[in-house]
Design an enzyme around this catalytic site. Structure first.
Site, PDB file in Angstrom:
ATOM      1  N   LYS A  11     -97.657 -33.739  38.105  1.00 34.95           N
ATOM      2  CA  LYS A  11     -98.428 -33.302  36.944  1.00 34.95           C
ATOM      3  C   LYS A  11     -98.238 -31.795  36.713  1.00 34.95           C
ATOM      4  O   LYS A  11     -97.718 -31.084  37.587  1.00 34.95           O
ATOM      5  CB  LYS A  11     -99.907 -33.645  37.175  1.00 34.95           C
ATOM      6  CG  LYS A  11    -100.207 -35.153  37.334  1.00 34.95           C
ATOM      7  CD  LYS A  11    -101.723 -35.372  37.426  1.00 34.95           C
ATOM      8  CE  LYS A  11    -102.117 -36.795  37.732  1.00 34.95           C
ATOM      9  NZ  LYS A  11    -103.598 -36.962  37.775  1.00 34.95           N
ATOM     10  N   TYR A  51    -103.292 -43.103  30.405  1.00 35.82           N
ATOM     11  CA  TYR A  51    -104.647 -43.101  30.966  1.00 35.82           C
ATOM     12  C   TYR A  51    -105.598 -43.999  30.173  1.00 35.82           C
ATOM     13  O   TYR A  51    -106.804 -43.741  30.126  1.00 35.82           O
ATOM     14  CB  TYR A  51    -105.183 -41.670  31.038  1.00 35.82           C
ATOM     15  CG  TYR A  51    -104.661 -40.917  32.244  1.00 35.82           C
ATOM     16  CD1 TYR A  51    -104.627 -41.507  33.505  1.00 35.82           C
ATOM     17  CD2 TYR A  51    -104.215 -39.603  32.134  1.00 35.82           C
ATOM     18  CE1 TYR A  51    -104.154 -40.829  34.617  1.00 35.82           C
ATOM     19  CE2 TYR A  51    -103.733 -38.916  33.250  1.00 35.82           C
ATOM     20  CZ  TYR A  51    -103.719 -39.539  34.484  1.00 35.82           C
ATOM     21  OH  TYR A  51    -103.261 -38.861  35.586  1.00 35.82           O
ATOM     22  N   ASN A 123    -105.117 -33.156  40.452  1.00 33.11           N
ATOM     23  CA  ASN A 123    -104.701 -33.662  41.760  1.00 33.11           C
ATOM     24  C   ASN A 123    -103.183 -33.776  41.905  1.00 33.11           C
ATOM     25  O   ASN A 123    -102.675 -34.560  42.692  1.00 33.11           O
ATOM     26  CB  ASN A 123    -105.419 -34.981  42.070  1.00 33.11           C
ATOM     27  CG  ASN A 123    -105.319 -35.968  40.932  1.00 33.11           C
ATOM     28  OD1 ASN A 123    -104.492 -35.802  40.039  1.00 33.11           O
ATOM     29  ND2 ASN A 123    -106.139 -36.996  40.960  1.00 33.11           N
ATOM     30  N   HIS A 126     -99.441 -38.108  40.093  1.00 29.62           N
ATOM     31  CA  HIS A 126     -99.891 -39.454  39.744  1.00 29.62           C
ATOM     32  C   HIS A 126     -99.053 -40.451  40.527  1.00 29.62           C
ATOM     33  O   HIS A 126     -97.839 -40.271  40.651  1.00 29.62           O
ATOM     34  CB  HIS A 126     -99.709 -39.744  38.247  1.00 29.62           C
ATOM     35  CG  HIS A 126     -99.830 -41.210  37.953  1.00 29.62           C
ATOM     36  ND1 HIS A 126    -101.049 -41.832  37.815  1.00 29.62           N
ATOM     37  CD2 HIS A 126     -98.898 -42.192  37.850  1.00 29.62           C
ATOM     38  CE1 HIS A 126    -100.844 -43.133  37.616  1.00 29.62           C
ATOM     39  NE2 HIS A 126     -99.549 -43.385  37.649  1.00 29.62           N
ATOM     40  N   GLU A 137     -96.694 -48.977  33.775  1.00 33.74           N
ATOM     41  CA  GLU A 137     -96.400 -47.545  33.697  1.00 33.74           C
ATOM     42  C   GLU A 137     -94.899 -47.264  33.662  1.00 33.74           C
ATOM     43  O   GLU A 137     -94.444 -46.416  32.899  1.00 33.74           O
ATOM     44  CB  GLU A 137     -97.032 -46.837  34.902  1.00 33.74           C
ATOM     45  CG  GLU A 137     -98.547 -46.866  34.861  1.00 33.74           C
ATOM     46  CD  GLU A 137     -99.189 -46.256  36.090  1.00 33.74           C
ATOM     47  OE1 GLU A 137    -100.413 -46.086  36.074  1.00 33.74           O
ATOM     48  OE2 GLU A 137     -98.475 -45.959  37.081  1.00 33.74           O
TER      49      GLU A 137
HETATM   50  P1  IDP Z   1    -105.650 -42.172  40.469  1.00 36.64           P
HETATM   51  O1  IDP Z   1    -104.874 -41.063  39.783  1.00 36.64           O
HETATM   52  O2  IDP Z   1    -105.953 -41.868  41.897  1.00 36.64           O
HETATM   53  O3  IDP Z   1    -105.007 -43.532  40.281  1.00 36.64           O
HETATM   54  P2  IDP Z   1    -107.602 -42.939  38.415  1.00 36.64           P
HETATM   55  O4  IDP Z   1    -108.945 -43.509  38.714  1.00 36.64           O
HETATM   56  O5  IDP Z   1    -106.563 -43.843  37.860  1.00 36.64           O
HETATM   57  O6  IDP Z   1    -107.090 -42.224  39.759  1.00 36.64           O
HETATM   58  O7  IDP Z   1    -107.827 -41.711  37.437  1.00 36.64           O
HETATM   59  C1  IDP Z   1    -106.792 -41.125  36.717  1.00 36.64           C
HETATM   60  C2  IDP Z   1    -106.936 -39.610  36.769  1.00 36.64           C
HETATM   61  O8  IDP Z   1    -108.148 -39.212  36.113  1.00 36.64           O
HETATM   62  C3  IDP Z   1    -107.051 -39.024  38.175  1.00 36.64           C
HETATM   63  O9  IDP Z   1    -105.805 -38.828  38.812  1.00 36.64           O
HETATM   64  C4  IDP Z   1    -107.768 -37.711  37.907  1.00 36.64           C
HETATM   65  O10 IDP Z   1    -106.865 -36.705  37.421  1.00 36.64           O
HETATM   66  C5  IDP Z   1    -108.713 -38.104  36.782  1.00 36.64           C
HETATM   67  N1  IDP Z   1    -110.040 -38.526  37.283  1.00 36.64           N
HETATM   68  C6  IDP Z   1    -110.340 -39.741  37.799  1.00 36.64           C
HETATM   69  N2  IDP Z   1    -111.645 -39.829  38.130  1.00 36.64           N
HETATM   70  C7  IDP Z   1    -112.183 -38.643  37.795  1.00 36.64           C
HETATM   71  C8  IDP Z   1    -113.516 -38.110  37.885  1.00 36.64           C
HETATM   72  O11 IDP Z   1    -114.481 -38.768  38.327  1.00 36.64           O
HETATM   73  N3  IDP Z   1    -113.694 -36.833  37.453  1.00 36.64           N
HETATM   74  C9  IDP Z   1    -112.669 -36.089  36.945  1.00 36.64           C
HETATM   75  N4  IDP Z   1    -111.414 -36.531  36.843  1.00 36.64           N
HETATM   76  C10 IDP Z   1    -111.159 -37.802  37.261  1.00 36.64           C
HETATM   77 MG    MG Z   2    -104.768 -44.663  38.635  1.00 34.30          MG
END
Ligand code: IDP
Ligand code: MG
Length: 170
Positions: A11, A51, A123, A126, A137
């Site tokens: 990212k 997303y 983070n 992805h 995806e």
């Molecule tokens: P993942 O990336 O670990 O698969 P997902 O639940 O698919 O997690 O969420 C997609 C992205 O949305 C995450 O990588 C993160 O950047 C963001 N995200 C997910 N949950 C939260 C949250 O509770 N607060 C803020 N950002 C979040």
């Molecule tokens: Mg995810």
């Protein structure tokens, strides 16, 4: 053990922090193969589609801006497909938990992620979380010819009057 493919996206925060080499080195611990890689300027449409499962979250618009690089003034990401035994789980384990503050500190997200003041989890990386998500995806981010291996069935489409850029001279 199942042979799988998984989408990995470094990212914009990963790129801004010059973490590409480091992340690729960490990923090489998995002994998986890279079967596709490209730099992508993420459109709003692609970010929203990628997303789509988060669309009802209060931070969705911010998340879309984040993936587009608008929060980092770096409008690009590195998208890759990794392939091999248990690829999905191996890469997710190395990436760590979604919340960088809860992620194992030795994981990629635990080492380099942060939570912004607006509450988005930055983070760094992805990774697909299951085979169905990986398929959706990978098909969203890549054309079949951009992947060095046949991972999903393809068909031949005859395209007429499609405009595309070509080298002016070869
Ligand atoms: P993942 O990336 O670990 O698969 P997902 O639940 O698919 O997690 O969420 C997609 C992205 O949305 C995450 O990588 C993160 O950047 C963001 N995200 C997910 N949950 C939260 C949250 O509770 N607060 C803020 N950002 C979040
Ligand atoms: Mg995810």
């Amino acid at each position: 053990m199942p042979q799988q493919q998984t989408l990995i996206v470094i990212k914009p925060d990963g790129l801004v922090k010059s973490l590409t080499g480091n992340i690729l080195t960490r990923l090489s611990e998995t002994k998986l193969e890279i079967i596709a890689a490209k730099m992508v300027r993420v459109s709003e449409e692609l970010a929203r589609e990628h997303y789509q499962h988060m669309k009802d979250k209060p931070f969705f618009d911010e998340l879309v801006s984040y993936l587009q690089g608008k929060l980092h003034n770096r409008r690009k990401v590195l998208a890759m497909v990794y392939w091999g035994d248990e690829a999905i789980e191996k890469v997710r384990n190395l990436a760590g938990a979604t919340n960088p503050e809860k992620a194992d500190p030795t994981s990629i997200r635990g080492s380099y992620g942060r939570i912004t003041s607006k509450g988005v989890y930055e983070n760094v990386i992805h990774t697909s979380s299951n085979p169905e998500e990986a398929e959706r995806e990978i098909k969203l981010w890549f054309e079949p010819d951009e992947i060095i291996q046949d991972v999903y069935p393809t068909k031949t489409a005859v395209l007429d009057k499609v405009k595309k850029r070509a080298w002016a001279q070869i």
